[in-house]
Motif scaffolding. Structure first.
Motif, mmCIF file in Angstrom:
data_model
loop_
_atom_site.group_PDB
_atom_site.id
_atom_site.type_symbol
_atom_site.label_atom_id
_atom_site.label_comp_id
_atom_site.label_asym_id
_atom_site.label_seq_id
_atom_site.Cartn_x
_atom_site.Cartn_y
_atom_site.Cartn_z
ATOM 1 N N HIS A 87 31.925 -55.008 -65.559
ATOM 2 C CA HIS A 87 31.988 -54.077 -66.686
ATOM 3 C C HIS A 87 32.269 -52.668 -66.164
ATOM 4 N N PRO A 88 33.064 -51.898 -66.870
ATOM 5 C CA PRO A 88 33.478 -50.571 -66.383
ATOM 6 C C PRO A 88 32.332 -49.571 -66.341
ATOM 7 N N TYR A 89 32.485 -48.595 -65.473
ATOM 8 C CA TYR A 89 31.501 -47.510 -65.376
ATOM 9 C C TYR A 89 32.192 -46.286 -64.801
ATOM 10 N N ILE A 90 31.593 -45.130 -65.047
ATOM 11 C CA ILE A 90 32.112 -43.859 -64.531
ATOM 12 C C ILE A 90 30.972 -42.858 -64.565
ATOM 13 N N SER A 91 30.959 -41.925 -63.629
ATOM 14 C CA SER A 91 29.858 -40.958 -63.559
ATOM 15 C C SER A 91 29.863 -40.007 -64.755
ATOM 16 N N GLY A 92 31.035 -39.767 -65.316
ATOM 17 C CA GLY A 92 31.133 -38.912 -66.509
ATOM 18 C C GLY A 92 31.805 -39.668 -67.636
ATOM 19 N N PRO A 93 31.074 -40.506 -68.386
ATOM 20 C CA PRO A 93 31.677 -41.341 -69.426
ATOM 21 C C PRO A 93 32.368 -40.552 -70.533
ATOM 22 N N GLY A 94 31.999 -39.289 -70.668
ATOM 23 C CA GLY A 94 32.669 -38.465 -71.676
ATOM 24 C C GLY A 94 34.155 -38.326 -71.407
ATOM 25 N N SER A 114 30.318 -61.118 -74.046
ATOM 26 C CA SER A 114 29.034 -61.683 -73.606
ATOM 27 C C SER A 114 27.850 -60.886 -74.137
ATOM 28 N N LEU A 115 28.014 -59.565 -74.248
ATOM 29 C CA LEU A 115 26.948 -58.710 -74.774
ATOM 30 C C LEU A 115 26.730 -58.989 -76.258
ATOM 31 N N PHE A 116 27.821 -59.112 -77.006
ATOM 32 C CA PHE A 116 27.704 -59.361 -78.447
ATOM 33 C C PHE A 116 27.298 -60.810 -78.736
ATOM 34 N N GLU A 117 27.644 -61.717 -77.830
ATOM 35 C CA GLU A 117 27.219 -63.105 -78.001
ATOM 36 C C GLU A 117 25.709 -63.211 -77.874
ATOM 37 N N LEU A 118 25.144 -62.344 -77.017
ATOM 38 C CA LEU A 118 23.705 -62.369 -76.779
ATOM 39 C C LEU A 118 22.928 -61.610 -77.849
ATOM 40 N N HIS A 119 23.454 -60.454 -78.265
ATOM 41 C CA HIS A 119 22.703 -59.588 -79.182
ATOM 42 C C HIS A 119 23.321 -59.459 -80.575
ATOM 43 N N GLY A 120 24.505 -59.997 -80.775
ATOM 44 C CA GLY A 120 25.143 -59.884 -82.077
ATOM 45 C C GLY A 120 25.519 -58.440 -82.375
ATOM 46 N N TRP A 179 25.403 -52.844 -80.764
ATOM 47 C CA TRP A 179 25.814 -51.449 -80.965
ATOM 48 C C TRP A 179 24.618 -50.501 -80.912
ATOM 49 N N LYS A 180 23.444 -51.009 -81.244
ATOM 50 C CA LYS A 180 22.267 -50.150 -81.389
ATOM 51 C C LYS A 180 21.289 -50.246 -80.213
ATOM 52 N N LEU A 181 21.619 -51.008 -79.198
ATOM 53 C CA LEU A 181 20.709 -51.157 -78.063
ATOM 54 C C LEU A 181 20.495 -49.820 -77.366
ATOM 55 N N ASP A 182 19.264 -49.585 -76.902
ATOM 56 C CA ASP A 182 19.003 -48.340 -76.184
ATOM 57 C C ASP A 182 19.454 -48.483 -74.738
ATOM 58 N N SER A 183 19.373 -47.392 -73.996
ATOM 59 C CA SER A 183 19.889 -47.365 -72.619
ATOM 60 C C SER A 183 19.191 -48.381 -71.729
ATOM 61 N N ASP A 184 17.877 -48.499 -71.846
ATOM 62 C CA ASP A 184 17.129 -49.431 -70.996
ATOM 63 C C ASP A 184 17.558 -50.876 -71.235
ATOM 64 N N GLU A 185 17.754 -51.233 -72.495
ATOM 65 C CA GLU A 185 18.172 -52.602 -72.823
ATOM 66 C C GLU A 185 19.581 -52.878 -72.299
ATOM 67 N N LEU A 186 20.462 -51.877 -72.409
ATOM 68 C CA LEU A 186 21.829 -52.047 -71.907
ATOM 69 C C LEU A 186 21.852 -52.146 -70.384
ATOM 70 N N ILE A 187 21.049 -51.298 -69.742
ATOM 71 C CA ILE A 187 20.993 -51.326 -68.274
ATOM 72 C C ILE A 187 20.505 -52.697 -67.796
ATOM 73 N N THR A 188 19.506 -53.231 -68.471
ATOM 74 C CA THR A 188 18.991 -54.549 -68.110
ATOM 75 C C THR A 188 20.084 -55.604 -68.207
ATOM 76 N N PHE A 189 20.845 -55.555 -69.294
ATOM 77 C CA PHE A 189 21.923 -56.533 -69.478
ATOM 78 C C PHE A 189 22.966 -56.419 -68.376
ATOM 79 N N PHE A 190 23.427 -55.200 -68.107
ATOM 80 C CA PHE A 190 24.499 -55.024 -67.128
ATOM 81 C C PHE A 190 24.036 -55.340 -65.708
ATOM 82 N N ARG A 191 22.815 -54.991 -65.383
ATOM 83 C CA ARG A 191 22.305 -55.282 -64.045
ATOM 84 C C ARG A 191 22.147 -56.795 -63.843
#
Length: 225
Positions: free
Chosen positions: A4-11, A92-98, A102-114
């Motif tokens: 999954h993509p990442y960047i230090s400045g997502p903006g 895969s993210l939407f298959e798991l959370h539907g 879109w509304k997952l917080d940062s901690d939940e997203l970090i857990t998924f990606f890690r």
């Protein structure tokens, strides 16, 4: 390895997408991103994010799905089409959370990606932030404001553009009218004679009245009136 993509400045990803809505080049490469002044030294990460969500293909060309999304002028219509791109890319993210993804917080997203990519906390955090920016472009959250571009040489440039301050001295110089005296031997009579040397420092920005007062004072006090 992170899939999954990442960047230090997502903006920067949001800034690039906004730019593409205005003008979409035939081919987009890291050099294109560099010329636009977006994500200095991180251009390849922007390209990776665009390819991941299907905005451009492996050759940097606009995909048919992106053509449909970026043809919309209204933000609401663009966001709806762009959301389809993001949802398909993060299947895969939407298959798991539907739709709640879109509304997952940062901690939940970090857990998924890690867990998905076996990444570090730092990379997982950047993956989460990148997704949240893409979600914002899809109408699910806020889109970060682009940072103002820095002017070359920073403070030095500001100092160079500032005009030099010139002191405005309106008062006569303290040395104005001041004299120095010395003794010398009179060559004619062999006696001692007094010599007075007067040195006058005139202010450069003095008025006519200032000069008149100086010379009047010299006349009255040194030349016997």
């Amino acid at each position: 390895m992170a899939t999954h993509p990442y960047i230090s400045g997502p903006g920067n990803v949001a800034q690039m997408v906004t730019q593409l809505r205005k003008s979409f080049p035939n081919v987009i490469t890291s050099e294109t991103v560099k010329k636009l002044g977006i994500a200095p030294n991180n251009e390849s990460y922007v390209i990776n994010a665009l390819q991941f969500v299907g905005v451009i293909d492996s050759e940097g060309k606009k995909t048919s799905s992106a053509a449909k999304a970026f043809s919309h002028h209204k933000d609401e219509e663009f966001s709806k089409e762009f959301a389809s791109l993001v949802q398909e890319a993060y299947a895969s993210l939407f298959e798991l959370h539907g739709d709640n993804a879109w509304k997952l917080d940062s901690d939940e997203l970090i857990t998924f990606f890690r867990q998905s990519d076996q990444t570090s906390a730092t990379i997982g955090g950047r993956q989460a932030s990148t997704f949240k920016v893409l979600a914002g472009l899809s109408g699910h959250g806020d889109v970060p404001e682009p940072k103002a571009k820095k002017v070359g040489n920073g403070a030095k440039a500001a100092r160079a553009s500032k005009p030099a301050q010139v002191k405005n001295e309106s008062k006569p110089s303290p040395n104005a009218g001041a004299g120095s005296a010395g003794f010398q031997r009179n060559s004619l009579g062999g006696g001692v004679a007094l010599t007075v040397r007067v040195e006058v420092n005139l202010p450069a920005d003095g008025t006519k009245e200032t000069y008149d007062n100086i010379f009047k004072s010299i006349k009255e006090n040194l030349l016997g009136g």
